[in-house]
Design a protein around this motif. Structure first.
Motif, PDB file in Angstrom:
ATOM      1  N   GLY A 138       0.858  -1.187   0.000  1.00  0.00           N
ATOM      2  CA  GLY A 138       0.000   0.000   0.000  1.00  0.00           C
ATOM      3  C   GLY A 138       0.890   1.231   0.000  1.00  0.00           C
ATOM      4  O   GLY A 138       2.106   1.128  -0.211  1.00  0.00           O
ATOM      5  N   PRO A 139       0.325   2.408   0.225  1.00  0.00           N
ATOM      6  CA  PRO A 139       1.137   3.631   0.264  1.00  0.00           C
ATOM      7  C   PRO A 139       2.199   3.557   1.357  1.00  0.00           C
ATOM      8  O   PRO A 139       1.952   3.034   2.446  1.00  0.00           O
ATOM      9  CB  PRO A 139       0.106   4.731   0.565  1.00  0.00           C
ATOM     10  N   VAL A 140       3.382   4.059   1.057  1.00  0.00           N
ATOM     11  CA  VAL A 140       4.512   4.025   1.979  1.00  0.00           C
ATOM     12  C   VAL A 140       5.007   5.442   2.219  1.00  0.00           C
ATOM     13  O   VAL A 140       5.126   6.230   1.290  1.00  0.00           O
ATOM     14  CB  VAL A 140       5.650   3.150   1.398  1.00  0.00           C
ATOM     15  N   GLU A 141       5.276   5.755   3.474  1.00  0.00           N
ATOM     16  CA  GLU A 141       5.799   7.079   3.787  1.00  0.00           C
ATOM     17  C   GLU A 141       7.302   7.169   3.538  1.00  0.00           C
ATOM     18  O   GLU A 141       7.796   8.155   2.988  1.00  0.00           O
ATOM     19  CB  GLU A 141       5.479   7.433   5.244  1.00  0.00           C
ATOM     20  N   VAL A 142       8.046   6.146   3.974  1.00  0.00           N
ATOM     21  CA  VAL A 142       9.506   6.164   3.846  1.00  0.00           C
ATOM     22  C   VAL A 142       9.957   4.852   3.222  1.00  0.00           C
ATOM     23  O   VAL A 142       9.635   3.771   3.722  1.00  0.00           O
ATOM     24  CB  VAL A 142      10.195   6.359   5.215  1.00  0.00           C
ATOM     25  N   LEU A 143      10.712   4.956   2.130  1.00  0.00           N
ATOM     26  CA  LEU A 143      11.313   3.792   1.480  1.00  0.00           C
ATOM     27  C   LEU A 143      12.824   3.881   1.623  1.00  0.00           C
ATOM     28  O   LEU A 143      13.433   4.890   1.259  1.00  0.00           O
ATOM     29  CB  LEU A 143      10.955   3.763  -0.007  1.00  0.00           C
ATOM     30  N   PHE A 144      13.413   2.816   2.149  1.00  0.00           N
ATOM     31  CA  PHE A 144      14.866   2.701   2.170  1.00  0.00           C
ATOM     32  C   PHE A 144      15.267   2.077   0.835  1.00  0.00           C
ATOM     33  O   PHE A 144      15.159   0.874   0.629  1.00  0.00           O
ATOM     34  CB  PHE A 144      15.305   1.847   3.366  1.00  0.00           C
ATOM     35  N   VAL A 145      15.706   2.915  -0.076  1.00  0.00           N
ATOM     36  CA  VAL A 145      15.898   2.486  -1.460  1.00  0.00           C
ATOM     37  C   VAL A 145      17.351   2.098  -1.699  1.00  0.00           C
ATOM     38  O   VAL A 145      18.274   2.888  -1.428  1.00  0.00           O
ATOM     39  CB  VAL A 145      15.442   3.582  -2.452  1.00  0.00           C
ATOM     40  N   ALA A 157      16.620   0.892  -9.862  1.00  0.00           N
ATOM     41  CA  ALA A 157      16.315   1.537  -8.584  1.00  0.00           C
ATOM     42  C   ALA A 157      15.384   2.735  -8.791  1.00  0.00           C
ATOM     43  O   ALA A 157      14.480   2.974  -7.984  1.00  0.00           O
ATOM     44  CB  ALA A 157      17.604   1.968  -7.896  1.00  0.00           C
ATOM     45  N   ILE A 158      15.603   3.469  -9.867  1.00  0.00           N
ATOM     46  CA  ILE A 158      14.728   4.600 -10.180  1.00  0.00           C
ATOM     47  C   ILE A 158      13.311   4.110 -10.464  1.00  0.00           C
ATOM     48  O   ILE A 158      12.327   4.676  -9.965  1.00  0.00           O
ATOM     49  CB  ILE A 158      15.287   5.396 -11.376  1.00  0.00           C
ATOM     50  N   PRO A 180      32.253   9.532  -4.916  1.00  0.00           N
ATOM     51  CA  PRO A 180      31.646  10.204  -6.075  1.00  0.00           C
ATOM     52  C   PRO A 180      30.513   9.379  -6.689  1.00  0.00           C
ATOM     53  O   PRO A 180      29.514   9.933  -7.148  1.00  0.00           O
ATOM     54  CB  PRO A 180      32.813  10.349  -7.052  1.00  0.00           C
ATOM     55  N   GLY A 181      30.674   8.062  -6.700  1.00  0.00           N
ATOM     56  CA  GLY A 181      29.620   7.204  -7.237  1.00  0.00           C
ATOM     57  C   GLY A 181      28.340   7.291  -6.426  1.00  0.00           C
ATOM     58  O   GLY A 181      27.235   7.294  -6.989  1.00  0.00           O
ATOM     59  N   GLN A 182      28.485   7.376  -5.105  1.00  0.00           N
ATOM     60  CA  GLN A 182      27.309   7.536  -4.262  1.00  0.00           C
ATOM     61  C   GLN A 182      26.567   8.822  -4.602  1.00  0.00           C
ATOM     62  O   GLN A 182      25.343   8.821  -4.779  1.00  0.00           O
ATOM     63  CB  GLN A 182      27.718   7.558  -2.786  1.00  0.00           C
ATOM     64  N   GLN A 183      27.310   9.915  -4.700  1.00  0.00           N
ATOM     65  CA  GLN A 183      26.664  11.193  -4.989  1.00  0.00           C
ATOM     66  C   GLN A 183      25.983  11.175  -6.354  1.00  0.00           C
ATOM     67  O   GLN A 183      24.879  11.722  -6.526  1.00  0.00           O
ATOM     68  CB  GLN A 183      27.701  12.320  -4.930  1.00  0.00           C
ATOM     69  N   PHE A 184      26.597  10.520  -7.337  1.00  0.00           N
ATOM     70  CA  PHE A 184      26.013  10.421  -8.673  1.00  0.00           C
ATOM     71  C   PHE A 184      24.708   9.635  -8.634  1.00  0.00           C
ATOM     72  O   PHE A 184      23.692  10.053  -9.194  1.00  0.00           O
ATOM     73  CB  PHE A 184      27.017   9.770  -9.618  1.00  0.00           C
ATOM     74  N   HIS A 185      24.708   8.493  -7.946  1.00  0.00           N
ATOM     75  CA  HIS A 185      23.498   7.685  -7.857  1.00  0.00           C
ATOM     76  C   HIS A 185      22.409   8.402  -7.063  1.00  0.00           C
ATOM     77  O   HIS A 185      21.227   8.356  -7.443  1.00  0.00           O
ATOM     78  CB  HIS A 185      23.822   6.329  -7.227  1.00  0.00           C
TER      79      HIS A 185
END
Length: 210
Positions: A138-145, A157-158, A180-185
């Motif tokens: 159902g609707p989710v407030e917070v997703l740990f993506v 992931a998108i 840098p990869g983290q920031q890009f993603h």
């Protein structure tokens, strides 16, 4: 809900009356001294979600906590008291509802055997999918993506973020990426995610209310 991210996939959820620690793995830091836990939940057996070396001390420091694991992790616990949860179950943990979703880990490669993976939906609002793109019930407030993994393309992931369309997305599973990869993603997830979703990158070890 107050959330503390201990890096990679390890998060502490504090409802004010219940404290749940999810996926204390080898790539996470700072969870070792957490006390007052009602449960430790493991999504699956991989080392970056289940640190079998540090888990016994964590459980000794939280003698009243339940250790809740998927079926594949049970054999790795070295005699620790635990309970196995399977998708479709709904658990009551100190008055907090935890729905067990999912089933299988995402495919890394066809030659690698599939393993179980639990996703945990806490109080119907906060979804931790483990290593899979588990749909919400159902609707989710917070997703740990999940933001980066050997089994993950950022486009997937998108698409997962768009399908769940939470109020807030918190990127996890990022330790396999360079800084840098983290920031890009993270930027791609924020720019291409749903317009109604706010991206929150949490400072490791700091409690944040979401």
């Amino acid at each position: 809900m107050q959330i503390t991210h201990y890096g990679h996939s390890c998060v502490l959820l504090d409802t004010g009356s219940t404290r749940l620690l999810l996926d204390p793995g080898t790539l996470s830091e700072g969870f070792e001294g957490v006390t007052g836990l009602d449960a430790v939940l493991i999504t699956h057996q991989h080392f970056d979600h289940l640190d079998t070396e540090r888990l016994p001390a964590l459980m000794r420091g939280n003698p009243g906590a339940r250790l809740i694991v998927d079926s594949g992790s049970a054999a790795q616990l070295g005699g620790l008291d635990h309970e196995v949860a399977t998708p479709g179950q709904t658990l009551d943990v100190a008055g907090t509802r935890v729905e067990v979703l999912g089933g299988d880990h995402a495919v890394l490669h066809p030659d690698i055997p599939m393993i179980p993976n639990n996703a945990y939906l806490v109080d119907g609002t906060h979804l931790h999918p483990g290593d899979a793109f588990t749909p919400a019930s159902g609707p989710v407030e917070v997703l740990f993506v999940p933001a980066g993994a050997p089994w993950l393309k950022v486009g997937e992931a998108i698409d997962y973020l768009r399908a769940v369309a939470p109020r807030t997305a918190v990127p996890i599973h990022q330790a396999v990426l360079s800084a840098p990869g983290q920031q890009f993603h993270f930027q791609l997830l924020e720019n291409l995610g749903p317009k109604q979703t706010t991206m929150r990158v949490l400072t490791p070890g700091e409690a944040t209310t979401l």
